[in-house]
Scaffold this active site. Structure first.
Site, PDB file in Angstrom:
ATOM      1  N   HIS A 112       0.848  -1.195   0.000  1.00 56.43           N
ATOM      2  CA  HIS A 112       0.000   0.000   0.000  1.00 56.43           C
ATOM      3  C   HIS A 112       0.884   1.246   0.000  1.00 56.43           C
ATOM      4  CE1 HIS A 112      -3.451  -2.455   0.631  1.00 56.43           C
ATOM      5  NE2 HIS A 112      -3.136  -2.791   1.868  1.00 56.43           N
ATOM      6  N   GLU A 142      -3.439  -0.393   7.560  1.00 51.95           N
ATOM      7  CA  GLU A 142      -4.573  -1.233   7.924  1.00 51.95           C
ATOM      8  C   GLU A 142      -4.208  -2.126   9.104  1.00 51.95           C
ATOM      9  OE1 GLU A 142      -5.527  -3.466   4.417  1.00 51.95           O
ATOM     10  OE2 GLU A 142      -3.678  -4.621   4.461  1.00 51.95           O
ATOM     11  N   HIS A 174       3.263  -7.480   1.846  1.00 49.75           N
ATOM     12  CA  HIS A 174       2.435  -8.337   2.684  1.00 49.75           C
ATOM     13  C   HIS A 174       1.400  -9.101   1.872  1.00 49.75           C
ATOM     14  CE1 HIS A 174      -0.116  -4.738   2.238  1.00 49.75           C
ATOM     15  NE2 HIS A 174      -1.147  -5.560   2.483  1.00 49.75           N
ATOM     16  N   ARG A 208      -0.471  -4.554  -6.532  1.00 48.47           N
ATOM     17  CA  ARG A 208      -0.099  -5.970  -6.592  1.00 48.47           C
ATOM     18  C   ARG A 208       1.271  -6.111  -7.231  1.00 48.47           C
ATOM     19  NH1 ARG A 208      -5.288  -6.737  -9.229  1.00 48.47           N
ATOM     20  NH2 ARG A 208      -6.911  -7.019  -7.669  1.00 48.47           N
TER      21      ARG A 208
END
Length: 295
Positions: free
Chosen positions: A92, A110, A167, A187
Protein backbone atom coordinates in the site's frame (compact mmCIF):
# COMPACT_ATOMS: atom_id res chain seq x y z
CA UNK A 1 -27.69 4.34 16.44
CA UNK A 2 -27.25 3.42 12.82
CA UNK A 3 -27.33 -0.27 11.88
CA UNK A 4 -25.52 -0.77 8.58
CA UNK A 5 -26.25 -3.26 5.82
CA UNK A 6 -23.34 -5.52 4.91
CA UNK A 7 -21.98 -5.86 1.37
CA UNK A 8 -20.51 -9.12 0.08
CA UNK A 9 -17.46 -8.83 -2.19
CA UNK A 10 -16.50 -11.87 -4.25
CA UNK A 11 -12.80 -12.51 -4.85
CA UNK A 12 -10.68 -15.20 -6.50
CA UNK A 13 -9.26 -16.11 -3.07
CA UNK A 14 -12.48 -15.97 -1.01
CA UNK A 15 -14.61 -18.76 0.47
CA UNK A 16 -18.10 -19.63 1.72
CA UNK A 17 -17.76 -18.92 5.44
CA UNK A 18 -19.26 -15.43 5.16
CA UNK A 19 -22.21 -16.43 2.97
CA UNK A 20 -24.67 -16.95 5.89
CA UNK A 21 -24.15 -13.31 6.93
CA UNK A 22 -24.61 -11.90 3.43
CA UNK A 23 -27.45 -11.61 0.93
CA UNK A 24 -25.81 -14.21 -1.30
CA UNK A 25 -26.61 -17.92 -1.54
CA UNK A 26 -23.42 -18.86 -3.38
CA UNK A 27 -20.05 -17.42 -4.34
CA UNK A 28 -16.52 -16.96 -3.03
CA UNK A 29 -16.81 -14.12 -0.54
CA UNK A 30 -13.48 -12.53 0.33
CA UNK A 31 -14.75 -9.40 2.09
CA UNK A 32 -17.96 -8.84 3.98
CA UNK A 33 -17.91 -5.05 4.18
CA UNK A 34 -19.82 -3.68 7.15
CA UNK A 35 -18.78 -0.07 6.64
CA UNK A 36 -17.55 1.24 3.30
CA UNK A 37 -18.04 4.53 1.48
CA UNK A 38 -16.28 3.61 -1.76
CA UNK A 39 -18.28 4.41 -4.89
CA UNK A 40 -20.18 1.32 -6.00
CA UNK A 41 -19.57 -0.37 -2.63
CA UNK A 42 -21.42 1.98 -0.25
CA UNK A 43 -23.01 0.55 2.87
CA UNK A 44 -26.52 1.80 3.61
CA UNK A 45 -28.48 2.39 6.83
CA UNK A 46 -30.99 -0.31 7.82
CA UNK A 47 -32.97 1.43 10.55
CA UNK A 48 -34.68 4.64 11.61
CA UNK A 49 -35.62 7.73 9.60
CA UNK A 50 -32.45 7.46 7.47
CA UNK A 51 -33.22 3.90 6.36
CA UNK A 52 -31.91 3.26 2.85
CA UNK A 53 -29.53 6.24 2.86
CA UNK A 54 -25.85 5.66 2.11
CA UNK A 55 -23.83 5.98 5.30
CA UNK A 56 -21.24 8.11 3.48
CA UNK A 57 -23.92 10.65 2.57
CA UNK A 58 -25.23 10.72 6.14
CA UNK A 59 -21.70 11.26 7.43
CA UNK A 60 -21.05 14.28 5.21
CA UNK A 61 -24.26 15.88 6.49
CA UNK A 62 -23.41 15.32 10.17
CA UNK A 63 -19.60 15.16 10.46
CA UNK A 64 -19.15 18.60 12.05
CA UNK A 65 -21.19 17.74 15.15
CA UNK A 66 -18.88 14.80 15.90
CA UNK A 67 -15.61 16.72 15.49
CA UNK A 68 -14.86 15.06 12.15
CA UNK A 69 -15.22 18.06 9.88
CA UNK A 70 -11.62 17.68 8.69
CA UNK A 71 -12.58 14.56 6.71
CA UNK A 72 -14.00 14.79 3.19
CA UNK A 73 -15.31 11.23 3.61
CA UNK A 74 -15.58 8.79 6.49
CA UNK A 75 -11.94 7.83 7.16
CA UNK A 76 -12.37 4.09 7.86
CA UNK A 77 -13.37 0.90 6.05
CA UNK A 78 -14.41 -2.16 8.09
CA UNK A 79 -14.82 -5.76 6.92
CA UNK A 80 -14.59 -9.41 7.82
CA UNK A 81 -12.19 -11.31 5.57
CA UNK A 82 -11.92 -14.99 4.67
CA UNK A 83 -8.89 -16.15 2.70
CA UNK A 84 -9.33 -19.64 1.24
CA UNK A 85 -6.25 -19.05 -0.90
CA UNK A 86 -3.22 -16.79 -0.61
CA UNK A 87 -3.78 -13.16 -1.48
CA UNK A 88 -1.47 -11.41 -3.93
CA UNK A 89 1.86 -10.09 -2.68
CA UNK A 90 1.08 -6.39 -2.39
CA UNK A 91 2.09 -2.99 -1.06
CA UNK A 92 0.00 0.00 0.00
CA UNK A 93 1.26 3.52 -0.72
CA UNK A 94 1.97 6.07 1.99
CA UNK A 95 0.66 9.63 1.73
CA UNK A 96 3.58 10.83 -0.41
CA UNK A 97 3.33 8.03 -2.97
CA UNK A 98 -0.46 8.28 -3.04
CA UNK A 99 -0.13 11.97 -3.88
CA UNK A 100 2.51 11.43 -6.55
CA UNK A 101 0.90 8.41 -8.22
CA UNK A 102 -2.82 8.90 -7.64
CA UNK A 103 -3.26 12.59 -6.93
CA UNK A 104 -4.89 11.58 -3.63
CA UNK A 105 -4.04 13.03 -0.21
CA UNK A 106 -3.82 9.81 1.80
CA UNK A 107 -2.21 6.42 1.52
CA UNK A 108 -3.35 3.36 3.43
CA UNK A 109 -2.43 1.64 6.67
CA UNK A 110 -4.57 -1.23 7.92
CA UNK A 111 -5.05 -3.57 10.90
CA UNK A 112 -5.98 -7.23 11.20
CA UNK A 113 -7.46 -9.02 14.22
CA UNK A 114 -7.26 -12.75 13.56
CA UNK A 115 -10.30 -14.83 14.46
CA UNK A 116 -8.72 -17.96 12.97
CA UNK A 117 -5.06 -18.42 12.08
CA UNK A 118 -4.01 -19.34 8.54
CA UNK A 119 -3.44 -23.02 7.80
CA UNK A 120 0.34 -22.80 7.90
CA UNK A 121 0.41 -20.46 10.88
CA UNK A 122 2.08 -17.57 9.07
CA UNK A 123 1.22 -14.70 6.76
CA UNK A 124 3.51 -12.99 4.27
CA UNK A 125 4.89 -9.82 5.80
CA UNK A 126 8.18 -8.04 5.28
CA UNK A 127 11.01 -8.19 2.79
CA UNK A 128 14.26 -10.18 2.90
CA UNK A 129 15.91 -8.20 0.10
CA UNK A 130 18.36 -5.43 0.90
CA UNK A 131 16.69 -2.93 -1.46
CA UNK A 132 14.02 -2.48 -4.13
CA UNK A 133 16.52 -3.18 -6.92
CA UNK A 134 17.06 -6.67 -5.56
CA UNK A 135 13.29 -7.19 -5.33
CA UNK A 136 12.96 -6.19 -8.98
CA UNK A 137 15.74 -8.57 -10.03
CA UNK A 138 14.19 -11.48 -8.14
CA UNK A 139 10.76 -10.70 -9.60
CA UNK A 140 12.11 -10.62 -13.15
CA UNK A 141 13.87 -13.95 -12.51
CA UNK A 142 10.66 -15.54 -11.23
CA UNK A 143 12.09 -15.75 -7.70
CA UNK A 144 10.12 -13.12 -5.82
CA UNK A 145 8.92 -15.50 -3.09
CA UNK A 146 12.55 -16.05 -2.04
CA UNK A 147 12.64 -12.48 -0.67
CA UNK A 148 9.16 -12.42 0.89
CA UNK A 149 9.36 -12.74 4.68
CA UNK A 150 6.79 -14.48 6.88
CA UNK A 151 5.17 -13.56 10.19
CA UNK A 152 3.75 -16.17 12.60
CA UNK A 153 0.15 -15.37 13.66
CA UNK A 154 -2.48 -17.10 15.77
CA UNK A 155 -6.14 -16.55 16.61
CA UNK A 156 -6.40 -13.52 18.89
CA UNK A 157 -3.37 -11.79 17.38
CA UNK A 158 -3.40 -8.19 16.16
CA UNK A 159 -1.23 -7.03 13.26
CA UNK A 160 -0.80 -3.43 12.07
CA UNK A 161 0.30 -3.22 8.44
CA UNK A 162 1.97 0.10 7.75
CA UNK A 163 2.03 1.54 4.24
CA UNK A 164 5.15 0.35 2.42
CA UNK A 165 5.24 -3.16 3.92
CA UNK A 166 5.25 -6.08 1.49
CA UNK A 167 2.44 -8.34 2.68
CA UNK A 168 -0.30 -10.86 1.94
CA UNK A 169 -2.81 -12.91 3.88
CA UNK A 170 -2.48 -16.66 3.44
CA UNK A 171 -4.95 -19.52 3.02
CA UNK A 172 -7.17 -20.27 6.01
CA UNK A 173 -7.01 -16.82 7.62
CA UNK A 174 -10.29 -15.42 8.97
CA UNK A 175 -10.18 -11.94 10.44
CA UNK A 176 -11.59 -8.53 11.23
CA UNK A 177 -9.99 -5.86 9.06
CA UNK A 178 -10.00 -2.11 9.48
CA UNK A 179 -8.43 0.09 6.82
CA UNK A 180 -7.83 3.76 6.34
CA UNK A 181 -10.25 4.81 3.63
CA UNK A 182 -7.95 4.77 0.62
CA UNK A 183 -8.51 2.41 -2.34
CA UNK A 184 -4.91 1.95 -3.45
CA UNK A 185 -3.43 -1.54 -3.41
CA UNK A 186 -0.43 -2.30 -5.63
CA UNK A 187 -0.10 -5.97 -6.59
CA UNK A 188 3.50 -7.05 -7.01
CA UNK A 189 2.91 -10.76 -7.67
CA UNK A 190 -0.20 -12.97 -7.95
CA UNK A 191 1.22 -16.50 -8.43
CA UNK A 192 0.28 -16.36 -12.16
CA UNK A 193 -3.37 -17.05 -11.24
CA UNK A 194 -6.17 -16.58 -13.75
CA UNK A 195 -9.81 -15.63 -13.23
CA UNK A 196 -12.87 -17.49 -14.51
CA UNK A 197 -12.25 -16.09 -17.97
CA UNK A 198 -8.64 -17.24 -18.06
CA UNK A 199 -7.22 -13.76 -17.55
CA UNK A 200 -4.45 -12.87 -15.13
CA UNK A 201 -5.23 -10.11 -12.66
CA UNK A 202 -3.61 -6.73 -13.19
CA UNK A 203 -0.27 -6.13 -11.51
CA UNK A 204 1.17 -2.74 -10.51
CA UNK A 205 4.86 -3.58 -10.34
CA UNK A 206 6.34 -0.12 -10.92
CA UNK A 207 4.04 1.52 -8.37
CA UNK A 208 4.56 -1.28 -5.87
CA UNK A 209 8.35 -0.98 -6.09
CA UNK A 210 8.10 2.77 -5.65
CA UNK A 211 5.88 2.34 -2.58
CA UNK A 212 7.87 -0.53 -1.05
CA UNK A 213 9.89 0.09 2.12
CA UNK A 214 12.01 -3.09 2.40
CA UNK A 215 13.13 -2.32 5.96
CA UNK A 216 9.59 -2.35 7.39
CA UNK A 217 7.85 -5.38 8.92
CA UNK A 218 4.80 -5.79 11.15
CA UNK A 219 4.64 -7.43 14.58
CA UNK A 220 1.94 -9.75 15.87
CA UNK A 221 0.70 -8.90 19.38
CA UNK A 222 -2.02 -10.39 21.54
CA UNK A 223 -5.18 -8.29 21.45
CA UNK A 224 -6.26 -7.65 25.04
CA UNK A 225 -8.75 -5.17 26.45
CA UNK A 226 -6.40 -2.22 26.02
CA UNK A 227 -7.13 0.35 23.33
CA UNK A 228 -4.93 0.22 20.25
CA UNK A 229 -4.18 3.72 18.96
CA UNK A 230 -3.16 3.96 15.31
CA UNK A 231 -2.66 6.88 12.97
CA UNK A 232 -6.30 7.52 12.10
CA UNK A 233 -8.28 5.34 14.49
CA UNK A 234 -8.56 3.78 17.93
CA UNK A 235 -9.51 0.14 18.27
CA UNK A 236 -10.79 -1.97 21.20
CA UNK A 237 -11.92 -5.55 21.69
CA UNK A 238 -15.15 -6.15 23.62
CA UNK A 239 -15.75 -9.58 25.11
CA UNK A 240 -18.65 -11.02 27.16
CA UNK A 241 -20.40 -7.72 27.85
CA UNK A 242 -24.13 -7.22 28.41
CA UNK A 243 -24.03 -3.63 27.20
CA UNK A 244 -21.64 -1.07 25.77
CA UNK A 245 -21.88 2.73 25.97
CA UNK A 246 -20.13 5.18 23.66
CA UNK A 247 -18.50 7.49 26.19
CA UNK A 248 -16.55 9.44 23.57
CA UNK A 249 -17.46 12.72 21.89
CA UNK A 250 -17.47 11.23 18.41
CA UNK A 251 -18.84 8.27 16.46
CA UNK A 252 -17.95 4.71 17.44
CA UNK A 253 -18.35 1.70 15.14
CA UNK A 254 -19.17 -1.57 16.91
CA UNK A 255 -18.74 -4.67 14.74
CA UNK A 256 -20.14 -7.99 15.95
CA UNK A 257 -17.72 -10.91 15.56
CA UNK A 258 -19.67 -13.65 17.32
CA UNK A 259 -23.32 -14.32 18.22
CA UNK A 260 -26.31 -12.05 17.48
CA UNK A 261 -28.69 -9.65 19.23
CA UNK A 262 -31.77 -7.52 18.53
CA UNK A 263 -31.65 -3.72 18.26
CA UNK A 264 -34.37 -1.34 17.02
CA UNK A 265 -36.31 -4.17 15.42
CA UNK A 266 -33.25 -5.42 13.54
CA UNK A 267 -31.27 -8.60 14.02
CA UNK A 268 -27.58 -7.79 14.30
CA UNK A 269 -25.50 -10.76 13.12
CA UNK A 270 -21.81 -11.53 12.68
CA UNK A 271 -20.08 -8.95 10.51
CA UNK A 272 -22.64 -6.19 11.07
CA UNK A 273 -21.45 -2.76 12.19
CA UNK A 274 -23.56 -0.47 14.38
CA UNK A 275 -22.58 3.22 14.52
CA UNK A 276 -23.15 4.73 17.96
CA UNK A 277 -23.52 8.45 18.62
CA UNK A 278 -21.98 9.87 21.84
CA UNK A 279 -23.89 8.55 24.84
CA UNK A 280 -25.71 5.81 22.96
CA UNK A 281 -25.49 2.21 24.10
CA UNK A 282 -25.96 -1.33 22.90
CA UNK A 283 -27.83 -3.50 25.38
CA UNK A 284 -27.58 -6.83 23.58
CA UNK A 285 -24.99 -9.34 24.71
CA UNK A 286 -21.63 -8.79 23.03
CA UNK A 287 -19.83 -12.14 23.09
CA UNK A 288 -17.05 -10.75 20.90
CA UNK A 289 -16.98 -7.42 19.07
CA UNK A 290 -14.58 -4.73 17.95
CA UNK A 291 -15.03 -0.99 18.46
CA UNK A 292 -13.36 1.44 16.07
CA UNK A 293 -13.33 5.21 16.53
CA UNK A 294 -11.89 7.70 14.03
CA UNK A 295 -9.29 10.15 15.30
Amino acid sequence: MLILKTIAHETVWGGERLLPYSDRSAGKIGHLYSLCCEEGMETTIRNGPCQGQAFGTWFLEHREQFGLGCYEEFPLVIALVEACDNLSIQVHPDDRISGEEEGAPYGKNESWFFLDAPEKGTIYNGCLAKDCQEVKRRLEAGELMSVVDELPVDAGDYVYVEAGIMHALTAGAFLYEIEENSPWTYRLYDYDRVDGNGNKRELHVDKALKALKPWLKSKAVRMGEECREERRYLLRKLENMSEYVNESLTLECVTLLEGSYEAEGQTVTVGTTVVLMPGEKIEGRLVLAMVARPK
